[in-house]
Design an enzyme around this catalytic site. Structure first.
Site, mmCIF file in Angstrom:
data_model
loop_
_atom_site.group_PDB
_atom_site.id
_atom_site.type_symbol
_atom_site.label_atom_id
_atom_site.label_comp_id
_atom_site.label_asym_id
_atom_site.label_seq_id
_atom_site.Cartn_x
_atom_site.Cartn_y
_atom_site.Cartn_z
ATOM 1 N N GLY A 12 39.071 50.331 45.166
ATOM 2 C CA GLY A 12 37.696 51.029 44.663
ATOM 3 C C GLY A 12 36.996 51.925 45.603
ATOM 4 O O GLY A 12 36.033 52.004 45.544
ATOM 5 N N ALA A 13 38.022 52.851 46.283
ATOM 6 C CA ALA A 13 37.460 53.605 47.497
ATOM 7 C C ALA A 13 37.276 55.035 46.996
ATOM 8 O O ALA A 13 37.197 55.825 47.755
ATOM 9 C CB ALA A 13 38.268 53.352 48.557
ATOM 10 N N ARG A 15 34.796 56.086 45.656
ATOM 11 C CA ARG A 15 33.213 56.494 45.952
ATOM 12 C C ARG A 15 32.728 55.505 46.309
ATOM 13 O O ARG A 15 33.395 54.345 46.767
ATOM 14 C CB ARG A 15 32.744 56.798 44.264
ATOM 15 C CG ARG A 15 32.497 55.497 43.540
ATOM 16 C CD ARG A 15 31.792 55.981 42.163
ATOM 17 N NE ARG A 15 31.301 54.816 41.769
ATOM 18 C CZ ARG A 15 30.759 54.868 40.376
ATOM 19 N NH1 ARG A 15 30.626 55.951 39.778
ATOM 20 N NH2 ARG A 15 30.301 53.561 39.884
ATOM 21 N N ASN A 86 37.719 45.920 47.880
ATOM 22 C CA ASN A 86 36.288 46.488 47.703
ATOM 23 C C ASN A 86 35.917 46.789 46.355
ATOM 24 O O ASN A 86 34.966 46.659 46.106
ATOM 25 C CB ASN A 86 36.163 47.863 48.687
ATOM 26 C CG ASN A 86 34.966 48.499 48.157
ATOM 27 O OD1 ASN A 86 33.917 48.209 48.578
ATOM 28 N ND2 ASN A 86 35.243 49.663 47.352
ATOM 29 N N TYR A 150 28.636 37.945 38.342
ATOM 30 C CA TYR A 150 28.616 38.467 39.494
ATOM 31 C C TYR A 150 28.446 37.310 40.842
ATOM 32 O O TYR A 150 29.236 37.391 41.611
ATOM 33 C CB TYR A 150 27.521 39.725 39.946
ATOM 34 C CG TYR A 150 27.866 40.652 40.836
ATOM 35 C CD1 TYR A 150 28.431 41.670 40.863
ATOM 36 C CD2 TYR A 150 27.110 40.499 41.913
ATOM 37 C CE1 TYR A 150 28.901 42.508 41.947
ATOM 38 C CE2 TYR A 150 27.083 41.286 43.188
ATOM 39 C CZ TYR A 150 28.073 42.389 43.035
ATOM 40 O OH TYR A 150 28.167 43.163 44.040
ATOM 41 N N ALA A 151 27.567 36.633 40.761
ATOM 42 C CA ALA A 151 27.299 35.917 41.921
ATOM 43 C C ALA A 151 28.397 34.672 42.039
ATOM 44 O O ALA A 151 28.699 34.308 42.956
ATOM 45 C CB ALA A 151 25.867 34.908 41.719
ATOM 46 N N LYS A 154 31.385 36.593 43.387
ATOM 47 C CA LYS A 154 31.258 36.862 44.996
ATOM 48 C C LYS A 154 31.191 35.655 45.683
ATOM 49 O O LYS A 154 31.595 35.765 46.562
ATOM 50 C CB LYS A 154 30.089 37.428 45.138
ATOM 51 C CG LYS A 154 30.095 39.056 44.421
ATOM 52 C CD LYS A 154 31.052 39.860 45.001
ATOM 53 C CE LYS A 154 31.166 41.169 44.527
ATOM 54 N NZ LYS A 154 32.119 42.162 45.361
#
Ligand code: NAI
Length: 242
Positions: A12-13, A15, A86, A150-151, A154
Site C-alpha cells: 500500500g505504498a 501513496r 501498511n 477498523y478497530a 487494528k
C-alpha cells in the site's frame, strides 16, 4: 537469501504513509518494492525513488496472489530483508448502520492481508534466519466511534504481531508494530472539517504527523540498532495516546 539483500516489500505504498515509509527506507539504502492495488501509482512512486526500486500490482487481500508475488520477489531479489504491512482501508459507520460488506472488506485488507503477507514472507525469512516484519496498526485499535471494523482489525494486527514475534524469534526474525496517530494523507484529508479539527485537538504536540514520521519509526525497526527488539508497539502520534 543472500546475507546482503536489502530488499523490503512495503504494501500500500503507492501513496500516503506507505509512500513516506518507502521514501525514508530508500534514503537509508534499502531497495523498495511497492505492492499496491493501484499499479500505475505504485510504479510512479517507485520510479521517483530511483531506478533500483519497483512498483508491482498486488491485492494483499488475495492470499494466492500474495504467495505468488512474494515467492517471485524473493527469487529475483535473492531473498527478502523484510516486509512492512501498511496497506489499509477504512469503511466507517456506526455499529447499527455498518453492513456485512463494510465489516468484511476492512477485516480482509487490514487484518487477513497482514497474515497472508507475513506468512508468505516468513517462509523466506525463516530460511535466511534473519529478517524484519513491521505492521502498521493504528491508535484506533483501542476502539473508536464509527470504526468497529477498523478497530477490531487494528487490534487484531497487534495480537498477530505478538504471535509472530514469539514464533519467529528463534529464526532471528523480529516483528514489531507501529500505531500512527493522526497523519496527513488522503485517508485523513477525506474527513469532514469538524472531525479533522477535533482530531487535531487530541494531539499534545499540536499538529498532524507526516508519512515520513512513520517512515522514520519503520526505519528504526529495520535498523541494526533494533536487532534485539521484537514484539513491541510504538506509537507515532505526537502524544495522541497519552
Ligand atoms: P491511504 O488510503 O492514503 O493509502 C493506502 C494505500 O493502500 C493506497 O495506495 C491503496 O491503493 C493501498 N491499498 C488499499 N487496499 C489495498 C489492497 N487490498 N492491496 C494493496 N494495496 C491496497 O492510507 P494511509 O493514510 O496512507 O494509511 C496507510 C496505513 O496507515 C493504513 O494501514 C492505515 O490504516 C494506517 N493508519 C493511517 C492513519 C492516518 O492518520 N492516515 C492513522 C493510523 C493508521
Amino acid at each position: 537469501m543472500s546475507a546482503t539483500t536489502r530488499t523490503v516489500l512495503v504494501t500500500g505504498a503507492a501513496r500516503g504513509i506507505g509512500a513516506g515509509i518507502a521514501e525514508v527506507l530508500a534514503a537509508r539504502g534499502f531497495t523498495i518494492v511497492i505492492a499496491d492495488v493501484n499499479e500505475d501509482q505504485a510504479r510512479e512512486t517507485a520510479a521517483r525513488l530511483g531506478p533500483e526500486h519497483e512498483g508491482i500490482s498486488l491485492d494483499v487481500a488475495d492470499s494466492a496472489a500474495v504467495d505468488q508475488a512474494i515467492d517471485a520477489l524473493a527469487e529475483r531479489a535473492g531473498g527478502l530483508y523484510g516486509v512492512v504491512n501498511n496497506a489499509g482501508i477504512n469503511r466507517d459507520a456506526m455499529l447499527h448502520k455498518m453492513t456485512d460488506a463494510q465489516w468484511d472488506q476492512v477485516l480482509a485488507v487490514d487484518l487477513s492481508a497482514v497474515f497472508y503477507v507475513s506468512r508468505a514472507a516468513a517462509r523466506h525469512l525463516r530460511e535466511a534466519r534473519r529478517g524484519r516484519i513491521v505492521n502498521i496498526s493504528s491508535a484506533s485499535w483501542e476502539g473508536n466511534i464509527g470504526q468497529a471494523n477498523y478497530a477490531a482489525a487494528k487490534a487484531g494486527v497487534l495480537g498477530l504481531t505478538f504471535t509472530l514475534s514469539k514464533e519467529l524469534a528463534r529464526y532471528g526474525v523480529t516483528a514489531n508494530a507501529i500505531c500512527p496517530g493522526f497523519i496527513e494523507t488522503d485517508m485523513t484529508s477525506a474527513l469532514p472539517e469538524n472531525i479533522y479539527a477535533a482530531q487535531l485537538e487530541k494531539i499534545p504536540l499540536g499538529y498532524a504527523g507526516k508519512p515520513q514520521d512513520v517512515g522514520a519509526a519503520v526505519a528504526y525497526f529495520l535498523s541494526e540498532d533494533a536487532s534485539y527488539i521484537t514484539g513491541q508497539v510504538l506509537e507515532v502520534g505526537g502524544g495522541y495516546q497519552i
